[in-house]
Design a protein around this motif. Structure first.
Motif, PDB file in Angstrom:
ATOM      1  N   PHE A 148     -11.192 -11.407   3.081  1.00 16.14           N
ATOM      2  CA  PHE A 148     -12.419 -11.034   3.786  1.00 16.14           C
ATOM      3  C   PHE A 148     -12.227  -9.818   4.701  1.00 16.14           C
ATOM      4  O   PHE A 148     -13.132  -8.996   4.858  1.00 16.14           O
ATOM      5  N   ASN A 149     -11.048  -9.693   5.312  1.00 14.68           N
ATOM      6  CA  ASN A 149     -10.824  -8.561   6.223  1.00 14.68           C
ATOM      7  C   ASN A 149     -10.667  -7.237   5.486  1.00 14.68           C
ATOM      8  O   ASN A 149     -10.700  -6.169   6.113  1.00 14.68           O
ATOM      9  N   LEU A 150     -10.493  -7.279   4.158  1.00 14.00           N
ATOM     10  CA  LEU A 150     -10.415  -6.055   3.377  1.00 14.00           C
ATOM     11  C   LEU A 150     -11.806  -5.532   3.012  1.00 14.00           C
ATOM     12  O   LEU A 150     -12.008  -4.323   2.862  1.00 14.00           O
ATOM     13  N   LEU A 151     -12.773  -6.432   2.898  1.00 13.63           N
ATOM     14  CA  LEU A 151     -14.099  -6.054   2.406  1.00 13.63           C
ATOM     15  C   LEU A 151     -14.800  -4.975   3.228  1.00 13.63           C
ATOM     16  O   LEU A 151     -15.485  -4.118   2.647  1.00 13.63           O
ATOM     17  N   PRO A 152     -14.697  -4.958   4.572  1.00 12.06           N
ATOM     18  CA  PRO A 152     -15.409  -3.917   5.331  1.00 12.06           C
ATOM     19  C   PRO A 152     -15.040  -2.493   4.920  1.00 12.06           C
ATOM     20  O   PRO A 152     -15.869  -1.577   5.070  1.00 12.06           O
ATOM     21  N   TYR A 153     -13.852  -2.276   4.383  1.00 12.59           N
ATOM     22  CA  TYR A 153     -13.449  -0.946   3.933  1.00 12.59           C
ATOM     23  C   TYR A 153     -14.050  -0.591   2.565  1.00 12.59           C
ATOM     24  O   TYR A 153     -14.087   0.578   2.182  1.00 12.59           O
ATOM     25  N   ILE A 206       0.863  -1.173   0.000  1.00 12.41           N
ATOM     26  CA  ILE A 206       0.000   0.000   0.000  1.00 12.41           C
ATOM     27  C   ILE A 206       0.904   1.228   0.000  1.00 12.41           C
ATOM     28  O   ILE A 206       1.852   1.303   0.783  1.00 12.41           O
ATOM     29  N   GLN A 207       0.635   2.156  -0.893  1.00 14.52           N
ATOM     30  CA  GLN A 207       1.416   3.376  -0.934  1.00 14.52           C
ATOM     31  C   GLN A 207       0.523   4.554  -1.341  1.00 14.52           C
ATOM     32  O   GLN A 207      -0.572   4.354  -1.876  1.00 14.52           O
ATOM     33  N   GLU A 208       0.998   5.742  -1.065  1.00 13.64           N
ATOM     34  CA  GLU A 208       0.264   6.937  -1.464  1.00 13.64           C
ATOM     35  C   GLU A 208       0.583   7.246  -2.911  1.00 13.64           C
ATOM     36  O   GLU A 208       1.734   7.471  -3.261  1.00 13.64           O
ATOM     37  N   LEU A 209      -0.447   7.247  -3.747  1.00 11.42           N
ATOM     38  CA  LEU A 209      -0.263   7.572  -5.156  1.00 11.42           C
ATOM     39  C   LEU A 209      -0.320   9.087  -5.355  1.00 11.42           C
ATOM     40  O   LEU A 209       0.491   9.660  -6.083  1.00 11.42           O
ATOM     41  N   LYS A 234      -4.726   4.682   7.283  1.00 12.82           N
ATOM     42  CA  LYS A 234      -4.794   5.179   5.908  1.00 12.82           C
ATOM     43  C   LYS A 234      -6.073   4.721   5.217  1.00 12.82           C
ATOM     44  O   LYS A 234      -6.751   5.507   4.535  1.00 12.82           O
ATOM     45  N   LEU A 235      -6.400   3.446   5.373  1.00 12.53           N
ATOM     46  CA  LEU A 235      -7.598   2.916   4.729  1.00 12.53           C
ATOM     47  C   LEU A 235      -8.851   3.603   5.250  1.00 12.53           C
ATOM     48  O   LEU A 235      -9.861   3.716   4.538  1.00 12.53           O
ATOM     49  N   SER A 236      -8.801   4.097   6.492  1.00 12.25           N
ATOM     50  CA  SER A 236      -9.966   4.722   7.108  1.00 12.25           C
ATOM     51  C   SER A 236     -10.085   6.207   6.788  1.00 12.25           C
ATOM     52  O   SER A 236     -11.151   6.787   6.989  1.00 12.25           O
ATOM     53  N   THR A 237      -9.000   6.816   6.295  1.00 13.61           N
ATOM     54  CA  THR A 237      -9.007   8.274   6.139  1.00 13.61           C
ATOM     55  C   THR A 237      -8.831   8.771   4.711  1.00 13.61           C
ATOM     56  O   THR A 237      -9.297   9.864   4.381  1.00 13.61           O
ATOM     57  N   TYR A 238      -8.172   8.015   3.855  1.00 12.17           N
ATOM     58  CA  TYR A 238      -7.993   8.484   2.472  1.00 12.17           C
ATOM     59  C   TYR A 238      -9.326   8.404   1.727  1.00 12.17           C
ATOM     60  O   TYR A 238     -10.024   7.389   1.808  1.00 12.17           O
ATOM     61  N   PRO A 239      -9.687   9.429   0.967  1.00 17.29           N
ATOM     62  CA  PRO A 239     -10.989   9.424   0.275  1.00 17.29           C
ATOM     63  C   PRO A 239     -11.044   8.476  -0.921  1.00 17.29           C
ATOM     64  O   PRO A 239     -12.112   8.014  -1.299  1.00 17.29           O
ATOM     65  N   LEU A 280      -4.854   6.326  -2.275  1.00 17.57           N
ATOM     66  CA  LEU A 280      -4.029   5.176  -1.890  1.00 17.57           C
ATOM     67  C   LEU A 280      -4.006   4.179  -3.040  1.00 17.57           C
ATOM     68  O   LEU A 280      -5.020   3.985  -3.724  1.00 17.57           O
ATOM     69  N   TYR A 281      -2.858   3.551  -3.229  1.00 16.99           N
ATOM     70  CA  TYR A 281      -2.716   2.507  -4.261  1.00 16.99           C
ATOM     71  C   TYR A 281      -2.298   1.221  -3.566  1.00 16.99           C
ATOM     72  O   TYR A 281      -1.271   1.156  -2.900  1.00 16.99           O
TER      73      TYR A 281
END
Length: 432
Positions: free
Chosen positions: A237-242, A183-186, A214-219, A191-192
């Motif tokens: 599965f743990n990625l899906l909630p975001y 995960i990095q800032e594009l 980051k996953l919670s704050t980047y638009p 986020l990318y």
């Protein structure tokens, strides 16, 4: 006994050993392969039986692989564990009637952007007709040419500078695959994320934990699964909630298809062996619990044929509470994304804030949950043991894949610029 007679006797015995293995493979594909009922009559094993003369390991692997092509199932394959298949040293993609070099690994005499216009003096269009079964599709951007290239000696090249050359093709030891979870800032608000498989539950879980803020704050978020080799659905599965919104999400609402598992004696034995091996390398307790539950269900239905396993305990994973996440998500897909990659893309398409962009995925999941049968610690057959009920409904994904929301045709311009990524950024900034 003369040396010539001795060699003949040894050769005949060796041919008979190969022939017996082939009969075992045919028997397995006719009784344990999850598609055996749907594809009755597709294969012609008798065509291959008269080819067991002066057989060797390489010829045998090629023969079995050619036989498996008859089933047109990407979850089948046959390999020599001691002598892995050689690699052509570069990758290509077809556009019109040329093969464009998309990357160069071992082969340094060819460059990205060079074009192959003929093989052993035969044009690409004619070669494609001859090897239609191996290429599996007539859709140019979905064809996989690298194994076919290994059958030729000389490639006629047009370099990206406009020159012409003849290249004597070589084979190389394949470079070991290395997974990427990053995960990095594009850009300041994008986020990318790149995930090249869903095999390592622990590594993906750690990536998500380390980047939770980051996953919670980047638009905006771009998830690149264009090269995803699959693995286990549990890993994502743990990625899906975001990626979803609206509080509680029940994935069961998105699909009515079920998995029918062929619980033959052989399938249960082989699947249990594989799952036991997986347990040895997984630390996550929840994942271990789910695997143990799967093992119990397989054992309970041993020898019963096609069964819908009772995985009700697993279904709690199909219900989750969404988390604060990006407002818009772009998923980049391509034909190199398969198996659990197919499942991930298909699942995410149901989210109102997700757009899938690129090309259709590989489409491997009509038949899934592979087993591995090994002969003499040497030859390994891979085949699927379950099938989706969508196959019987005429809604399978084979040869089609999961369709993107925004299709982007592959062209040689992709070699100069990441067209998909550029379009993804434009899509994120576009007003709803």
């Amino acid at each position: 006994m003369s040396k010539q007679i001795t060699n003949s006797v040894v050769g005949q015995a060796r041919d008979e050993t190969y022939r017996k293995m082939f009969h075992d493979i045919v028997d397995l594909m006719h009784h344990d392969y999850a598609g055996y009922e749907d594809k009755t009559g597709w294969d012609q094993p008798e065509v291959y039986l008269d080819q067991f003369i002066d057989m060797d390991d390489r010829k045998f692997v090629d023969l079995v692989q050619n036989y498996l092509f008859d089933f047109n199932d990407l979850h089948t394959g046959f390999t020599d564990l001691l002598n892995p298949k050689k690699d052509i040293g570069f990758t290509v993609r077809r556009f019109e009637d040329k093969l464009y070099v998309t990357s160069s690994t071992n082969e340094k005499r060819i460059k990205t952007g060079d074009q192959i216009v003929a093989l052993d003096g035969v044009g690409i269009k004619e070669v494609a007709k001859k090897y239609e079964k191996e290429l599996r599709t007539t859709i140019h951007e979905r064809q996989k040419w690298e194994p076919v290239l290994l059958r030729f000696e000389v490639a006629e090249i047009e370099t990206k500078q406009g020159g012409q050359a003849s290249l004597a093709l070589r084979s190389y030891e394949p470079i070991p695959y290395k997974a990427e979870y990053s995960i990095q800032e594009l850009q300041k608000d994008i986020l990318y994320m790149k995930i090249t498989d869903f095999m390592n539950h622990d590594a993906i879980g750690e990536l998500l934990r380390h980047n939770e803020d980051k996953l919670s704050t980047y638009p905006f978020l771009i998830i690149d699964v264009r090269l995803n080799r699959g693995g286990s659905d549990l890993a994502y599965f743990n990625l899906l909630p975001y990626l979803f919104e609206g509080g509680k999400v029940e994935l069961r609402d998105f699909s009515n298809d079920t998995a029918l598992t062929l619980c033959t004696e052989r399938n249960v034995k082989l699947r249990l062996q594989m799952l036991e091996g997986a347990l040895a390398s997984i630390q996550d307790e929840e994942t271990r619990r789910q695997i143990l539950m799967m093992m119990r269900e397989l054992e309970n239905h041993r020898g019963e044929g096609f069964v819908e396993l009772n995985l009700s305990e697993l279904e709690e994973n199909l219900v989750f509470e969404t988390k604060s996440g990006p407002n818009k998500v772009i998923i980049l897909s391509d034909v190199f994304c398969g198996s659990s990659g197919d499942s991930f893309v298909e699942t995410c398409k149901h989210s109102s804030k997700v757009t899938v962009l690129g090309r259709p995925t590989l489409g491997m999941n009509d038949y899934a949950n592979v087993a591995f049968k090994v002969w003499n610690n040497r030859f390994q057959l891979m085949y699927p043991t379950s099938k989706s009920s969508r196959v019987d409904e005429g809604k399978g994904m084979s040869e089609k894949g999961i369709q993107p929301d925004k299709y982007v045709k592959w062209t040689p311009f992709h070699l100069k610029q990441d067209v998909d990524l550029t379009m993804a950024v434009q899509e994120l900034y576009k007003e709803k």
